[in-house]
Design a protein around this motif. Sequence first.
Motif, short mmCIF file in Angstrom:
data_model
loop_
_atom_site.label_atom_id
_atom_site.label_comp_id
_atom_site.label_asym_id
_atom_site.label_seq_id
_atom_site.Cartn_x
_atom_site.Cartn_y
_atom_site.Cartn_z
N ARG A 104 -22.40 -35.79 0.62
CA ARG A 104 -22.79 -35.40 1.97
C ARG A 104 -21.87 -34.31 2.49
O ARG A 104 -22.32 -33.30 3.02
CB ARG A 104 -22.74 -36.63 2.87
N CYS A 105 -20.56 -34.52 2.34
CA CYS A 105 -19.59 -33.52 2.81
C CYS A 105 -19.78 -32.20 2.09
O CYS A 105 -19.74 -31.12 2.68
CB CYS A 105 -18.16 -34.02 2.59
N VAL A 106 -19.99 -32.30 0.78
CA VAL A 106 -20.17 -31.08 -0.01
C VAL A 106 -21.38 -30.31 0.49
O VAL A 106 -21.35 -29.08 0.65
CB VAL A 106 -20.32 -31.42 -1.51
N ALA A 107 -22.46 -31.01 0.77
CA ALA A 107 -23.68 -30.34 1.21
C ALA A 107 -23.45 -29.60 2.51
O ALA A 107 -23.85 -28.44 2.65
CB ALA A 107 -24.80 -31.37 1.36
N TYR A 108 -22.79 -30.23 3.46
CA TYR A 108 -22.51 -29.54 4.73
C TYR A 108 -21.69 -28.30 4.49
O TYR A 108 -21.97 -27.22 4.97
CB TYR A 108 -21.69 -30.44 5.67
N LEU A 109 -20.60 -28.48 3.71
CA LEU A 109 -19.65 -27.39 3.56
C LEU A 109 -20.26 -26.22 2.79
O LEU A 109 -20.01 -25.06 3.09
CB LEU A 109 -18.39 -27.89 2.85
N ARG A 110 -21.08 -26.54 1.80
CA ARG A 110 -21.63 -25.44 0.99
C ARG A 110 -22.75 -24.70 1.70
O ARG A 110 -23.16 -23.63 1.25
CB ARG A 110 -22.13 -25.97 -0.35
N GLU B 40 -18.84 -25.18 -6.97
CA GLU B 40 -19.53 -26.43 -7.23
C GLU B 40 -18.50 -27.55 -7.14
O GLU B 40 -17.32 -27.32 -7.37
CB GLU B 40 -20.05 -26.43 -8.68
N VAL B 41 -18.96 -28.75 -6.84
CA VAL B 41 -18.04 -29.89 -6.87
C VAL B 41 -18.55 -30.86 -7.93
O VAL B 41 -19.67 -31.36 -7.85
CB VAL B 41 -17.97 -30.59 -5.50
N VAL B 42 -17.72 -31.09 -8.95
CA VAL B 42 -18.09 -32.01 -10.02
C VAL B 42 -17.48 -33.37 -9.70
O VAL B 42 -16.28 -33.46 -9.43
CB VAL B 42 -17.53 -31.50 -11.36
N ILE B 43 -18.30 -34.41 -9.73
CA ILE B 43 -17.77 -35.74 -9.41
C ILE B 43 -17.73 -36.56 -10.70
O ILE B 43 -18.74 -36.68 -11.40
CB ILE B 43 -18.67 -36.45 -8.37
N ASP B 44 -16.56 -37.10 -11.02
CA ASP B 44 -16.49 -37.96 -12.21
C ASP B 44 -15.65 -39.19 -11.93
O ASP B 44 -15.28 -39.46 -10.79
CB ASP B 44 -15.98 -37.17 -13.43
N GLY B 45 -15.32 -39.95 -12.98
CA GLY B 45 -14.58 -41.19 -12.80
C GLY B 45 -15.54 -42.35 -12.63
O GLY B 45 -16.63 -42.36 -13.21
N HIS B 46 -15.17 -43.31 -11.86
CA HIS B 46 -16.04 -44.47 -11.61
C HIS B 46 -17.03 -44.10 -10.52
O HIS B 46 -16.88 -44.44 -9.35
CB HIS B 46 -15.18 -45.67 -11.17
N VAL B 47 -18.09 -43.43 -10.93
CA VAL B 47 -18.95 -42.79 -9.93
C VAL B 47 -19.77 -43.77 -9.09
O VAL B 47 -20.28 -43.39 -8.04
CB VAL B 47 -19.91 -41.77 -10.59
N ASP B 48 -19.89 -44.99 -9.52
CA ASP B 48 -20.71 -45.91 -8.73
C ASP B 48 -19.89 -46.77 -7.79
O ASP B 48 -20.36 -47.79 -7.31
CB ASP B 48 -21.52 -46.82 -9.68
N THR B 49 -18.69 -46.38 -7.54
CA THR B 49 -17.80 -47.19 -6.71
C THR B 49 -18.31 -47.34 -5.29
O THR B 49 -18.70 -46.36 -4.65
CB THR B 49 -16.41 -46.53 -6.65
N THR B 50 -18.33 -48.58 -4.80
CA THR B 50 -18.57 -48.80 -3.38
C THR B 50 -17.44 -49.69 -2.88
O THR B 50 -16.90 -50.50 -3.64
CB THR B 50 -19.91 -49.52 -3.12
N GLU C 201 -12.16 -32.63 5.29
CA GLU C 201 -11.04 -31.71 5.51
C GLU C 201 -10.44 -31.25 4.19
O GLU C 201 -10.13 -30.07 4.01
CB GLU C 201 -9.96 -32.39 6.36
N LEU C 202 -10.28 -32.19 3.26
CA LEU C 202 -9.69 -31.82 1.98
C LEU C 202 -10.57 -30.83 1.23
O LEU C 202 -10.10 -29.83 0.69
CB LEU C 202 -9.45 -33.06 1.11
N LEU C 203 -11.86 -31.11 1.22
CA LEU C 203 -12.77 -30.20 0.51
C LEU C 203 -12.84 -28.86 1.21
O LEU C 203 -12.90 -27.81 0.56
CB LEU C 203 -14.17 -30.81 0.41
#
Lengths: 472, 374
Positions: free
Chosen positions: B161-167, B188-198, B212-214
């Motif tokens: 969501r944040c990426v979409a706004y910022l881009r 682009e922002v690549v998301i990896d790791g434990h991607v299904d984390t909630t 802010e960080l992005l």
Amino acid sequence: MNHTTSLWRPYLHSATRSTRHSRRQFHLGDIHSAVPDAPSPTEIAPLLEEFAKHSPRPLTLPKLFSFGQPLTAESILESASYVLSEAPRLFGSRVRNLEALPFIVGMNPFIARILAAHRKSFKTIAMFPPVTSLEENTRVTAQLEALVQAHANDIPTMAKGFQECSRYMTPEEISEFLDSAIRNRIAVRLIAEQHIALSRALQNGGKKVEEYIGVIHLACSPKQMIRMCGSFVSELCEATFGSAPKIIIDGDVDSTFVYVPVHLEYILTEILKNAFRASVERHHKQGYSSRHPIPPIYITISPPGSETPIASSAPSSSTAHPFISKHKQRPHFLSMRIRDEGGGVAESNINKIFSYSFTTAGRNSVSASMDDIDFSGSGGGGGPYAAQHIGGMAALDGSYGGGGGGLFGEMVGRGVQVGTGTIAGLGYGLPMSRLYAKYFGGSLDFISLDGWGSDVFLKLRCLDDAEDVVIG
Amino acid sequence: MNEERLIKSANYVRTELPVRIAHRLRDLQALPYVVVTQEGVAKVYELYWTAFDKFRRYPQVDTLEDNDAFCVFLRNILDEHSTVIPSLSLGLSLSSPYLAPDRLDAFMRRMLVSRISRRVLVEHHVALSQSFNNKLKGTGQAGAPVGIIHTGLNVKESIKRCVAYLRSRPYDADQDVSSGTQNVDWSEVVIDGHVDTTFPYIREHLEYIIFELLKNSFRATRSKHPDASRLPSIRATIVAASHQVTIRISDQGGGIMSSHITTPSDLFSFSHVRNAARLDDARLGALRTVSSSSRGMKATVDEQVKTWQTATAEHTPSPASLAPHPRIGIGLPMSNIFATYFGGSLEIVSMDGYGTDVYLRLPRLGTNLEGIEV
């Protein structure tokens, strides 16, 4: 890991048996006989005192550089004179530190052996006559080389000794002692090896190696060093685990800087050993077959910047106020980030990774059969770690000079001498790497993402811009 | 949740808030005279004083209608206080020569933490009231968040969501850095790791920090590669542990070290002794603009996004003439406070000349005794 322990077990048995048989009632005099010709404490006390009285002529980096630029007979003789005044001082200080350890620790056979060896080296080097000619220099240089060799096994031997003595000293006390001993050792080796290298360069006449001043490489390439250390660790990893991850280098891959390559070699090897081991172990634990490649290790190189000095960018509402900061000129560093997907370090262990002798290697091990030997202390046991124990014992058994008796000693001796013989074990890799990194004012930081992987940030000072660094 | 509990919650909020505001007033009163009479700080003192007075006079809440009125009252006070953050930042930056950096940062931290606490209390109660009313009317949704704590916040979705706004911003959205001459897409922002984390957390907090960080990463990457035809990507790694979630954001924006600071954590400080940029004229000007505007600054993502959307909708002639989002430079200090609020942490590591890695660690709410400061 099992096949390794089954190899070492028979060797372990025979080694322990021979040591036990030679062990009788232990007299104080025995310590000295373990190291032939070692002077007694009383014999060298006056010499120690005399050197302590000398005001130190600390060696700065620019001074060290100057002996090789230009490289002449005079500069070599000057270098020799520095070595002959600084090396005894450094050895003397190490002797004093060792003698200041608690008596019971000093009585430990491993520690005692180290102490006697240092006393001998101190006496030898303190009694060198001043060097006035190149022939004398050649002799002195050969003796220096022998001295450095003689102390090659110090770290594993001390490690063994401290492990046995862990109930007599707190971990902080041990850390403090080892930190200063290792720093001292780095200094001695640097000074000695620099002098040896410069002497050799002069002997080779005009054949100047453009990019080197003694052991300092003016164009040290992290990429080449990574490739070199990477292939060594990779072989070790394949031998131990059957597979190894790849290394991918990115960032400013071709940057070079001025540094002492052997230091970088040590640091990189230790960090890579950790990263490789963690990656393979995690990969196996997750049950991936060889079709799934082990996640590679990413090493990113960031070049030394052109830092602009800050001087007076203080705001105009200035000096009357007490809290205006004064920024200094910033030194230059080459940075590297080593990133792995090895699962990271558990929250409970993160504070221990820089303490000496903390290791997760070899927990389920040979220790059951080693009940004859008191390996009390912080639970390290066998597995690959056993080799380090043996190395220490092999150094004990047989001549002072390392490499012990027999095939076994030889097999282990070489690896132990470099200190990088097995993929995991001593638990000294990270703390020592950090000491090496900090030696010229750099840093080593470890950030763990528990459950995913780790990032190691290595910052090394560029030595062409380090007037403030003092050796020893 | 029933009517009785809701009323109880209302009165809890009604009596608790004046106590906390009183503590803030005391804290302000203890500052040096020269600080509290500064522009910015004086205004905040007035605001707090008025709020305190209004709360202590507010009558007890006995019925649901009372509660509805109370919620409106709360909303109004929150709006009135929307200029507190930029005003305080301005005032404290100007006071920086009179206060030791540690004291200044500690004071600011207490103010902001207390503010977050009060907002959490108020917004939680208002959200509860709303969902209670919806239930009564039959318009409630199943699986809605409990008050403002989202029990199953999906990290990857928040990041996206944040990426979409910022881009979606124009390529020259950051006026104070050179953005090159080409209209090149944002990284682009690549998301990896434990991607299904909630995990259970307050969505507004998480998204503010990530935003802010992005934003910093996007800006730095563009600024570092002004002539590239394709900007290097940013990598966000999600790592789930048993009691915390870590998000690592790695960019190739050249690092953050500058002549203004000595270590990365100086960027979290409001004092110009630690971060000389705090007293930059441009910075101060921007703070003044925002603190005197009616919208102020609430430190939420929605607010920033609305501002851009309004600006684009109004077809402003050139970005330079209107600064829809002046750079006031408190994204990092605020993020740090949000991150540490429930006992998490924010760590910045810079590889100068290459890029920056930021490690955000947040506890899973409800699994620990979170060390919540009040």
